[in-house]
Every structure is written in structure tokens, then in C-alpha cells.
Scaffold this active site. Structure first.
Site, PDB file in Angstrom:
ATOM      1  N   LYS A 211       0.841  -1.098   0.052  1.00  0.00           N
ATOM      2  CA  LYS A 211       0.216   0.266  -0.072  1.00  0.00           C
ATOM      3  C   LYS A 211       0.814   1.429   0.023  1.00  0.00           C
ATOM      4  CE  LYS A 211      -2.058  -1.650   3.849  1.00  0.00           C
ATOM      5  NZ  LYS A 211      -2.972  -1.967   4.811  1.00  0.00           N
TER       6      LYS A 211
ATOM      7  N   ASP B 102      -5.320  -5.878  10.579  1.00  0.00           N
ATOM      8  CA  ASP B 102      -6.809  -5.300  10.868  1.00  0.00           C
ATOM      9  C   ASP B 102      -7.909  -6.348  10.396  1.00  0.00           C
ATOM     10  OD1 ASP B 102      -5.733  -5.601   8.091  1.00  0.00           O
ATOM     11  OD2 ASP B 102      -6.505  -3.268   7.465  1.00  0.00           O
TER      12      ASP B 102
HETATM   13  C1  BGC Z   1      -1.872  -5.813   3.755  1.00  0.00           C
HETATM   14  C2  BGC Z   1      -2.650  -6.375   4.908  1.00  0.00           C
HETATM   15  C3  BGC Z   1      -3.817  -5.602   5.122  1.00  0.00           C
HETATM   16  C4  BGC Z   1      -4.763  -5.266   3.910  1.00  0.00           C
HETATM   17  C5  BGC Z   1      -5.859  -4.331   4.492  1.00  0.00           C
HETATM   18  C6  BGC Z   1      -2.714  -5.237   2.728  1.00  0.00           C
HETATM   19  O1  BGC Z   1      -2.029  -4.546   1.783  1.00  0.00           O
HETATM   20  O2  BGC Z   1      -0.798  -6.758   3.159  1.00  0.00           O
HETATM   21  O3  BGC Z   1      -1.827  -7.166   5.998  1.00  0.00           O
HETATM   22  O4  BGC Z   1      -4.739  -6.537   5.905  1.00  0.00           O
HETATM   23  O5  BGC Z   1      -3.848  -4.505   3.113  1.00  0.00           O
HETATM   24  O6  BGC Z   1      -5.391  -3.251   5.060  1.00  0.00           O
END
Ligand code: BGC
Length: 482
Positions: free
Chosen positions: A170, A205
Site C-alpha cells: 500500500k 486489521d
Molecule cells: C496488507 C494486509 C492488510 C490489508 C488491508 C494489505 O496491503 O498486506 O496485511 O490486512 O492491506 O489493510
């Protein structure tokens, strides 16, 4: 505002335009057979990740071995990193399915996301410090405050309060964090500032969503995030997590929540319906070839896929959109926000769509025709529908994996509800996201099962989930090691 006739069949469009739109529609279309094949691959990848470490779909054991029932009590701090904002909360679990939460959001700059990890963790500690000061909780002589950390990235946990960061996602890329224990990094930052705070639990989360949904409604099978990123965590039989080998956790048996990290599903893209617009997005991202599924689904990326698609329509010969003109906003990387798509799909008239385009993309009123507005809406719907349908495959795969459904349907063991706690901007705000997800779920596991799936918001999942996890950590520590 669905048009009365699909735009690809609109006789008022020039034949060449219709051709272009039709061929793009085909690239984004997901027939039922394709949804089945994707779901089937999902279940296979679940099995791989449960059996071995270091598989793309990490299937991370969380060491959370039970789900709450609403009777849990206590007050905890929670720190939530991984969405758009950083949040610090104080959560009071009342023990009667209710809770009280006070929170403060803090901005996350690009520099913090991509600089040195110590700077990022110092900022987290500073934010907790300023929250405690504001709340009057920074008393030096009191006992340590217990904090649960919601850290929404792939972390390989070895205990409730220990986990190695596998990779960032992200848009985060802070240096010298991957390969380190994130609880240690945070605790060191607290200690550097002499804060009386102890991080006792680490939670994703999705796990937070599952726990908080279970706390408020009495049970939950799957916690899922459809927001900036996407992921799911579900309740698995420990005997199926064969990679736990001869560990104490394996010997104990029972159930354990597994964080799937499904955002990394099919990184090889052997089965995902990849278009040139997806390839462009991936190539220009900070993590090419990773998080493939997330890049088809989540809020961080849908606007960018749509922008790529719109630019290809502007550039086609003859131009299909805006008479071949673009704007600086539309020309900028990530210039078209997923929230614009949401606003465009929510608009109830062509006039309103035009207004969203003019306000956000920098066109003048007279540069946007009715036809342009309808084509932009069509593009948004195409990208968002594909995302929601692919999301349905993940939910279907969990229902199959946990023995509640069979691929293709025709399976109805009982009438009990399959509770899914969800959170994230897409599922919360994007018009029609859940309806489209459900259509795909129905196509994969049949109507009987789809109807039993109860999708509910996991209210304040990250905060409440972290508090519940902190509570479990303290209980487990006073009993026996996990
Ligand atoms: C992460 C996860 C997370 C999800 C939602 C992803 O990019 O790898 O760990 O739960 O985003 O936030």
C-alpha cells in the site's frame, strides 16, 4: 444511475467508438466459469500456505485461538497503522457487547512512509505520547498502560506479541523494517521516549475486524478489509495448519485465526483477468509483481486503473473521449482518485456526473459532453464491478475452505448464518459494491449459501480488535506461553 441501454449498444455512438468499448468490456468481463476457476485456485493456494512457510499467500497463524463472545472487559490503548491515517485509540470494553472508544487521527506523510523505519516508529511513539497528554493519561507513577498494535501489513507472527515484517504494501517502503520484529521496533521507540506503555499484542486489521464483529454480535467466521488494501482472516482448525509442525500451538489443537494475506493471491497472474491497464499500473507501482490481487481490488488502485483506461480512450484514433483532450490532473500518476469513481457511480443524472468530472479533473464545462460523462461512468462501473466480483471469489473460497460451501453450489449443511465482519472505504462507501460481490459469491457457491452469508460492518474493528487481542495476550501470559 445505470443507463437504460448499455453504452456499448447505444446506436447514437459512432460504430468505431462502440467497437472500442465492446472490446474493452470483454477484457473486464468475468463469466461464471472464470469466477469458479479463480475461487478454485484460491482454495488450492490456501492449502499451500497452510502447509508451508514462504508461500505467496502467506496464511499466517496469528496465535489468536478463540473468538470473543461479548463478555470481555478492560481498557486498553490501540495504535492502528496501515490505512489512510494513523490512529491512536483508548478502548473500553464493557463486557456486554458494547464498548467506548476515544480516538485521535494523525496524518501520515510520504516521507514517513518511505524514509527510515526508526523515524516512522518514533512518529508512532510521539503520536501515542501526544494522545496520552491530551487525555491526561501520561501520569509517570502509574502502572504501564497496555497497548495493542494493529499493523496492517504482512507480518509472520511467532506469538501474540512478536512478528517479523515480511514486506510492505500500500505505498509504504520504510527502510530497515522488513525482516524485523515490529513489536520490538515500536517498544524501542516507546522506551526511547520513556513512555509507560507496553505493546502486548500485534494484530492485523482483518483479525481486528473478525474479533470486533464477534465481540459485538456473538460470533464471526471471516474478517475482511476492502479499503485502501484488501485481505481476509478466518477461523481455521489448527490441525489444518500443518506448517505448525510439532509446536506447542499445534499440540494444543482447537481453532486459530489465520491471516490469509490474500492480497498476494496469484502474483504470477496466471488466472487473474489482466488487461494492459493493469500491467501499466503494476509496472509503475513501488512493488511490481507483488500484491497482484490487491491491485485489482483495492481503493488504492481502482482509480489508477480507471485513469489508465480513460487515457487510452482519449488517445485512441479517432478519440473516444473528451475529443482527445486530457488535463494535468488526469495526466498525473494517481491523479484520479477512487473516491471520484464512487461519486460518479452515485450520481443520479448526467449533469451530476459532469459536475464531478469538471470539479475534480480540471475540465471546463463545455469540454465535457453528455456522451463523455456516460463513457466515464461506464469505465468506473467496469473497473469497480470487476473488483467486487473478484472480492466475491475470496469470500466464496473461505466458505469452501471452512466446510460451509461447495464450488458450484448445491450444498446446504444447515441454516446457520455465516458471519463476515467487514471494514474499508470500498465496502462502506462504494455504491453497489456489496451487491456485486454477492452476485459473484452466488455464482460460486449457490444462492442457499450466499443467503446465509451475513455481511456486517466491523465497527471500529482496528481499535476494538487490538484491545481484544491485548486482553487475550494478558490472559495467556498469566496462564501459559502460546
Ligand atoms: C496488507 C494486509 C492488510 C490489508 C488491508 C494489505 O496491503 O498486506 O496485511 O490486512 O492491506 O489493510
Amino acid at each position: 444511475m445505470p443507463p437504460t441501454i448499455p453504452i456499448t449498444a447505444d446506436p447514437s455512438l459512432p460504430e468505431s467508438t462502440r467497437h472500442v468499448l465492446e472490446s474493452i468490456s470483454k477484457q473486464f468481463h468475468l463469466p461464471d466459469e472464470r469466477l469458479h476457476a479463480i475461487t478454485n485456485q484460491f482454495v488450492k493456494d490456501f492449502a499451500l500456505g497452510l502447509g508451508e512457510y514462504a508461500k505467496p499467500m502467506a496464511m499466517i497463524p496469528t496465535f489468536v485461538t478463540g473468538v470473543p463472545d461479548g463478555t470481555e472487559k478492560g481498557t486498553f490503548l490501540a495504535l492502528d497503522l496501515g490505512g489512510t491515517n494513523l490512529r491512536v485509540c483508548e478502548v473500553q470494553l464493557n463486557g456486554d457487547k458494547t464498548f467506548k472508544l476515544r480516538q485521535q487521527k494523525y496524518k501520515m506523510s510520504e516521507i514517513l512512509k518511505t524514509g527510515e523505519a526508526t523515524a516512522l516508529f518514533d512518529y508512532l511513539a510521539d503520536s501515542v505520547d501526544s494522545f496520552l497528554t491530551e487525555r491526561g493519561l501520561d501520569l509517570e507513577d502509574q502502572e504501564e498502560l497496555h497497548l495493542g498494535l494493529t499493523f496492517s501489513f504482512p507480518v509472520e507472527q511467532s506469538a501474540l506479541d512478536k512478528g517479523i515484517l515480511l514486506t510492505w504494501t500500500k505505498g509504504f517502503a520504510a527502510k530497515n523494517a522488513v525482516g524485523n520484529d515490529v513489536v520490538r521496533l515500536l517498544q524501542d521507540a516507546f522506551d526511547r521516549k520513556h513512555l509507560h506503555v507496553k505493546c502486548v499484542a500485534l494484530v492485523n486489521d482483518t483479525v481486528g475486524a473478525l474479533l470486533s464483529r464477534a465481540y459485538t454480535s456473538g460470533g464471526c467466521l471471516l474478517g475482511a478489509i476492502f479499503g485502501t488494501g484488501t485481505n481476509g482472516a478466518y477461523v481455521e482448525d489448527v490441525k489444518n495448519i500443518t506448517k505448525l509442525g510439532n509446536s506447542a500451538a499445534a499440540a494444543k489443537g482447537g481453532k486459530m485465526i489465520v491471516n490469509t494475506e490474500w492480497g498476494a493471491f496469484n502474483n504470477t497472474r496466471s488466472i487473474l483477468p489482466t488487461t494492459p491497464h493493469d500491467n501499466k499500473l503494476d509496472r509503475e507501482s513501488i512493488n511490481p509483481k507483488f500484491q497482484a490481487y490487491e491491485k485489482f481490488i483495492s481503493g488504492m488502485y481502482l482509480g489508477e486503473i480507471t485513469r489508465n483506461l480513460l487515457l487510452s480512450l482519449i488517445d485512441s484514433a479517432p478519440p473516444v473521449l473528451f475529443k482527445g483532450n486530457s488535463t494535468p490532473v488526469l495526466n498525473s500518476h494517481y491523479g484520479f482518485d477512487t473516491a471520484f469513481m464512487s461519486d460518479i457511480e452515485a450520481a443520479t443524472s448526467v449533469k451530476d456526473i459532469k459536475a464531478v468530472i469538471v470539479q475534480n479533473l480540471g475540465f471546463e464545462d463545455d469540454q465535457v459532453s453528455d456522451q463523455d460523462a456516460e463513457i466515464v461512468r461506464w469505465a468506473c462501473e467496469l473497473v469497480a464491478t470487476r473488483a467486487a466480483k473478484l472480492s466475491g471469489c475470496a469470500v466464496a473460497a473461505v466458505a469452501i475452505q471452512t466446510g460451509h460451501a461447495r464450488l458450484g453450489g448445491g450444498f446446504s449443511k444447515d441454516d446457520s448464518k455465516l458471519a463476515v465482519g467487514v471494514d474499508g472505504s470500498l465496502v462502506q462507501f462504494y455504491p453497489g459494491f456489496e451487491t456485486r460481490l454477492r452476485a459473484s459469491l452466488r455464482a460460486c457457491v449457490g444462492e442457499d449459501v450466499e443467503k446465509r452469508v451475513e455481511i456486517g460492518m466491523a465497527k471500529d474493528g482496528s481499535g476494538v480488535g487490538a484491545a481484544l487481542c491485548a486482553l487475550q495476550a494478558i490472559k495467556q501470559n498469566t496462564r501459559q506461553p502460546v
